[in-house]
Motif scaffolding. Structure first.
Motif, short mmCIF file in Angstrom:
data_model
loop_
_atom_site.label_atom_id
_atom_site.label_comp_id
_atom_site.label_asym_id
_atom_site.label_seq_id
_atom_site.Cartn_x
_atom_site.Cartn_y
_atom_site.Cartn_z
N SER A 1 -49.20 -24.98 -29.38
CA SER A 1 -50.56 -24.60 -30.37
C SER A 1 -50.30 -23.17 -30.84
CB SER A 1 -51.58 -24.53 -29.21
OG SER A 1 -51.39 -23.43 -28.30
N SER A 2 -49.61 -22.18 -29.94
CA SER A 2 -49.34 -20.85 -30.58
C SER A 2 -48.16 -20.86 -31.77
CB SER A 2 -48.81 -19.92 -29.55
OG SER A 2 -49.61 -19.74 -28.46
N ILE A 3 -47.33 -21.42 -31.55
CA ILE A 3 -46.21 -21.80 -32.65
C ILE A 3 -46.98 -22.38 -33.86
CG2 ILE A 3 -44.09 -22.78 -33.10
CD1 ILE A 3 -43.27 -22.14 -30.28
N LYS A 4 -47.52 -23.31 -33.60
CA LYS A 4 -48.10 -24.27 -34.64
C LYS A 4 -48.84 -23.37 -35.44
CE LYS A 4 -50.66 -27.80 -33.31
NZ LYS A 4 -50.74 -28.98 -32.64
N ARG A 5 -49.91 -22.50 -34.72
CA ARG A 5 -50.75 -21.71 -35.38
C ARG A 5 -49.93 -20.48 -36.13
NH1 ARG A 5 -55.13 -21.85 -37.94
NH2 ARG A 5 -53.71 -20.98 -39.46
N LYS A 6 -49.05 -20.06 -35.63
CA LYS A 6 -48.24 -18.84 -36.60
C LYS A 6 -47.75 -19.42 -37.52
CE LYS A 6 -46.47 -14.98 -36.91
NZ LYS A 6 -47.47 -13.80 -37.13
N LEU B 1 -39.26 -24.50 -54.50
CA LEU B 1 -39.20 -23.28 -54.13
C LEU B 1 -39.89 -22.34 -55.23
CD1 LEU B 1 -35.63 -23.02 -52.60
CD2 LEU B 1 -37.93 -23.25 -51.21
N ARG B 2 -39.47 -22.50 -56.61
CA ARG B 2 -40.12 -21.73 -57.55
C ARG B 2 -41.55 -21.91 -57.81
NH1 ARG B 2 -38.05 -23.02 -62.49
NH2 ARG B 2 -36.70 -24.61 -62.13
N SER B 3 -41.96 -23.12 -57.31
CA SER B 3 -43.49 -23.36 -57.45
C SER B 3 -44.29 -22.88 -55.92
CB SER B 3 -43.74 -24.83 -57.63
OG SER B 3 -43.14 -25.51 -56.63
N LYS B 4 -43.45 -22.02 -55.21
CA LYS B 4 -44.08 -21.21 -54.14
C LYS B 4 -44.50 -22.41 -52.94
CE LYS B 4 -44.14 -17.29 -55.74
NZ LYS B 4 -43.03 -16.28 -55.17
N ALA B 5 -43.59 -23.41 -52.82
CA ALA B 5 -43.47 -24.21 -51.73
C ALA B 5 -42.92 -23.09 -50.28
CB ALA B 5 -43.03 -25.36 -51.84
N THR B 6 -43.77 -23.05 -49.53
CA THR B 6 -42.79 -22.04 -48.69
C THR B 6 -42.60 -22.65 -47.30
OG1 THR B 6 -45.25 -21.34 -47.43
CG2 THR B 6 -44.39 -19.94 -49.36
N LEU B 7 -43.02 -23.94 -46.93
CA LEU B 7 -42.72 -24.78 -45.66
C LEU B 7 -42.00 -26.12 -46.25
CD1 LEU B 7 -42.43 -25.02 -42.76
CD2 LEU B 7 -44.73 -25.55 -42.55
N VAL C 1 -38.77 -15.88 -33.70
CA VAL C 1 -38.06 -16.11 -34.99
C VAL C 1 -39.29 -16.25 -36.09
CG1 VAL C 1 -38.30 -18.51 -34.76
CG2 VAL C 1 -36.63 -17.86 -36.20
N LEU C 2 -40.43 -16.62 -36.02
CA LEU C 2 -41.27 -16.52 -36.99
C LEU C 2 -41.82 -15.12 -37.33
CD1 LEU C 2 -43.57 -19.65 -36.04
CD2 LEU C 2 -41.77 -19.55 -37.55
N GLU C 3 -41.88 -14.42 -36.30
CA GLU C 3 -42.38 -12.98 -36.48
C GLU C 3 -41.20 -12.17 -37.09
OE1 GLU C 3 -42.81 -11.68 -32.39
OE2 GLU C 3 -44.71 -12.81 -32.11
N GLN C 4 -39.87 -12.48 -36.69
CA GLN C 4 -38.80 -11.97 -37.52
C GLN C 4 -38.93 -12.36 -39.01
OE1 GLN C 4 -37.72 -9.45 -35.97
NE2 GLN C 4 -35.83 -10.02 -34.97
N ILE C 5 -39.16 -13.61 -39.43
CA ILE C 5 -39.02 -13.75 -40.82
C ILE C 5 -40.31 -13.06 -41.57
CG2 ILE C 5 -39.73 -15.89 -42.40
CD1 ILE C 5 -38.11 -17.58 -40.31
N GLU C 6 -41.47 -13.04 -40.81
CA GLU C 6 -42.59 -12.28 -41.44
C GLU C 6 -42.25 -10.84 -41.53
OE1 GLU C 6 -47.22 -12.23 -40.43
OE2 GLU C 6 -45.92 -11.93 -38.75
N LYS C 7 -41.32 -10.34 -40.92
CA LYS C 7 -41.00 -8.85 -41.02
C LYS C 7 -39.97 -8.50 -42.11
CE LYS C 7 -42.13 -7.58 -36.12
NZ LYS C 7 -41.50 -7.05 -35.10
N GLU D 1 -48.75 -19.51 -45.42
CA GLU D 1 -49.95 -19.39 -46.16
C GLU D 1 -49.39 -17.86 -46.58
OE1 GLU D 1 -52.95 -19.91 -48.62
OE2 GLU D 1 -52.33 -21.16 -47.15
N THR D 2 -49.04 -17.18 -46.00
CA THR D 2 -48.71 -15.75 -46.17
C THR D 2 -47.43 -15.55 -47.08
OG1 THR D 2 -49.56 -15.01 -43.81
CG2 THR D 2 -47.89 -13.45 -44.86
N LEU D 3 -46.44 -16.41 -46.79
CA LEU D 3 -45.07 -16.16 -47.65
C LEU D 3 -45.45 -16.59 -49.12
CD1 LEU D 3 -42.57 -17.78 -45.02
CD2 LEU D 3 -43.03 -15.42 -45.72
N LYS D 4 -46.55 -17.05 -49.31
CA LYS D 4 -46.79 -17.51 -50.65
C LYS D 4 -46.74 -16.20 -51.66
CE LYS D 4 -49.29 -22.01 -49.89
NZ LYS D 4 -50.70 -22.44 -49.80
N PHE D 5 -46.91 -15.25 -50.99
CA PHE D 5 -47.09 -13.70 -51.61
C PHE D 5 -45.69 -12.95 -51.73
CE2 PHE D 5 -51.54 -14.64 -49.95
CZ PHE D 5 -52.02 -14.90 -51.42
N SER D 6 -44.83 -13.71 -51.20
CA SER D 6 -43.25 -13.13 -51.18
C SER D 6 -42.40 -14.04 -51.87
CB SER D 6 -42.72 -13.11 -49.76
OG SER D 6 -42.68 -14.43 -49.26
#
Length: 513
Positions: free
Chosen positions: A97-102, A11-17, A70-76, A108-113
């Motif tokens: 496919s939509s969930i996998k893409r999201k 977690l401290r090394s920015k592993a987001t998934l 749920v992924l959209e809520q985590i993003e917000k 990738e986005t959560l690395k900056f949070s």
């Protein structure tokens, strides 16, 4: 490194998934809750039935019953608030496919949070698109200290009585190793209900229950053993090698600086006692024997075979020190190239584990078909020694006859063992045993008289030994030994001619017309 420390480092090394594999969801949640409490993170769980539920902290996103929402809520969520989102069984949805893409974009986005996602599952095959963004961790089965907590918690239940001395408690917990916390709790409770209390008398009961549970792991079987070295005829060189390593798992050996032995490969002719030897080692060293059926590792679902390997090896390491008997190892490659590479991955997982394992697990691998085994399997590092079990020598055949006559509660002195040994040249141990059994049938049907040396000789004459019926295959195997690729499991007789078996002349009588 314990599991909490390992997750915290990721977690401290920015592993987001992070994907955590285990059927023990409750223990995983408790562990992650402890981690978040120690590190000042919020913790929010989600499942398809109840949506978001706060574990640490009060705030949780609203709604989110839909897998994509749920992924959209985590993003917000606030990117600067350290928060861990635990998604239970979310792997059920990521083939969309939509969930996998999201999910890939979000990782990738959560690395900056300061947010991360942990997905819990009993077993799952991660999509190739998510592999580079993911960390996969196996949640360990409980160790003795954690099983002790289960037992102590059970003791607090009103009406529960535990009559265990400190040593008895340790033996009981040792017997429960390899079970999940829930399984151990059920086994302890079942024992209490059946007898009214828990005592040292329940140790065998717990062991038997564990055997039943381990059988649910499709490829793993807890094997009872009664075979002693006296029950195995011949194989003097192998027995001597094993006796030298009998004490190698103890504290004195570790203090001396002696590493625990890794394992032994038993290669050779069918019927020469490879399986019997695996059971003998377990009894000789007083260690539990777990049999891994490699053929049963293969499942029909994608990723199922790899999950079975991980689960089986995880249980083996928890139960250690123990003997792991990998029976007919060549079956791991029997699927060839017709299974999309599954057999290669399963075999590769076994090889890697055998090379890198640190748990005191002694591997006994048996194989009949040498040609199906890759050269890298038998190199030093995975096994301490490779033994070849050849056709038994004359002295070994004499010993084998003695073993099987004694096994049938007869006195070997009543039989001409030397004559039997000479007449059975080219026979393997299993064929000699069958000859003794066939002789017993002859005596039993002849007015229940005692079977004799002549009866055994007659039974031998009626058999066609494997050294004749499969002469070419046997000679190929024996050439492997002659080329010096393995150590003989037997002390050789002084007679060089013994290495060249003499076919038995089978007399065929023609009945009169």
């Amino acid at each position: 490194m314990d599991f909490i420390t390992e997750v915290d480092l990721y977690l401290r090394s920015k592993a987001t998934l992070i994907l955590i594999l285990s059927p023990e969801e409750e223990r995983i949640i408790d562990t992650l809750k402890m981690l978040c409490q120690n590190t000042g993170r919020s913790c929010i769980a989600w499942d398809i039935a109840d949506g978001f539920q706060p574990i640490i902290g009060n705030a949780a996103p609203k709604g989110g019953r839909d897998a994509l929402t749920v992924l959209e809520q985590i993003e917000k969520a606030d990117p600067q608030e350290p928060c861990l989102f635990i998604l239970k069984d979310y792997h059920e949805f990521w083939n969309n496919s939509s969930i996998k893409r999201k999910l890939c974009t979000l990782a990738e986005t959560l690395k900056f949070s300061k947010k991360s996602i942990i997905i819990t599952a009993a077993g799952a095959e991660i999509p190739s698109e998510l592999i580079n963004e993911s960390v996969i961790l196996d949640y360990p089965l409980p160790y003795i200290t954690q099983l002790e907590e289960v037992l102590d918690k059970l003791q607090l239940t009103p009406g529960v009585e535990i009559r265990l001395s400190p040593s008895g408690k340790e033996k009981l917990l040792q017997a429960a190793l390899g079970l999940t916390a829930s399984q151990a709790q059920r086994v302890f409770a079942k024992s209490i209900v059946s007898r009214g209390f828990l005592s040292e008398a329940d140790i065998d009961f717990v062991s038997q229950e564990k055997k039943q549970i381990i059988r649910e792991v499709e490829a793993l079987e807890y094997t009872d053993t009664d075979e002693t070295p006296a029950d195995v005829g011949g194989l003097g060189a192998l027995k001597q090698w094993l006796n030298l390593r009998e004490q190698a798992f103890g504290h004195e050996a570790a203090a001396y600086g002696l590493p625990a032995p890794k394992g032994v490969a038993l290669i050779g002719i069918p019927g020469t006692g490879k399986s019997l030897t695996a059971k003998m080692i377990s009894r000789l060293w007083h260690l539990p024997l777990l049999r891994l059926d490699v053929g049963a590792l293969f499942g029909s679902l994608v990723g199922e075979s790899e999950e079975r390997v991980r689960r089986a090896l995880s249980i083996v390491e928890i139960i250690a020190p123990c003997i792991l008997w990998i029976d007919e190892l060549e079956k791991a490659l029997s699927h060839g190239g017709l299974d999309a590479g599954t057999s290669t991955r399963v075999f590769g997982s076994l090889l890697t584990w055998m090379q890198e394992k640190t748990a005191p697990v002694f591997v006994v691998a048996t194989a009949n078909d040498i040609t199906a085994l890759p050269p890298e399997l038998l190199r030093r590092g995975r096994f301490d020694e490779v033994f070849f079990l050849d056709l038994p020598t004359e002295s070994e055949r004499k010993e084998i006859f003695e073993v099987h006559i004694l096994k049938r509660k007869r006195l070997p002195d009543a039989y001409d063992l030397q004559r039997l040994a000479q007449a059975s040249r080219g026979y393997v141990g299993s064929e000699i045993e069958q000859a003794v059994i066939d002789a017993m049938y002859i005596g039993f049907n002849d007015h229940r008289r005692e079977f004799t040396t002549e009866d055994i000789l007659a039974a031998l004459q009626k058999q066609v030994p494997i050294s004749i019926s499969q002469r070419e295959n046997v000679e190929k195997l024996r050439d492997w030994l002659r080329e010096g690729r393995a150590q003989s499991a037997s002390f050789r007789d002084s007679s060089v001619a013994e290495s060249q078996f003499v076919p038995i002349q089978i007399e065929i009588k023609t009945l009169p017309e």
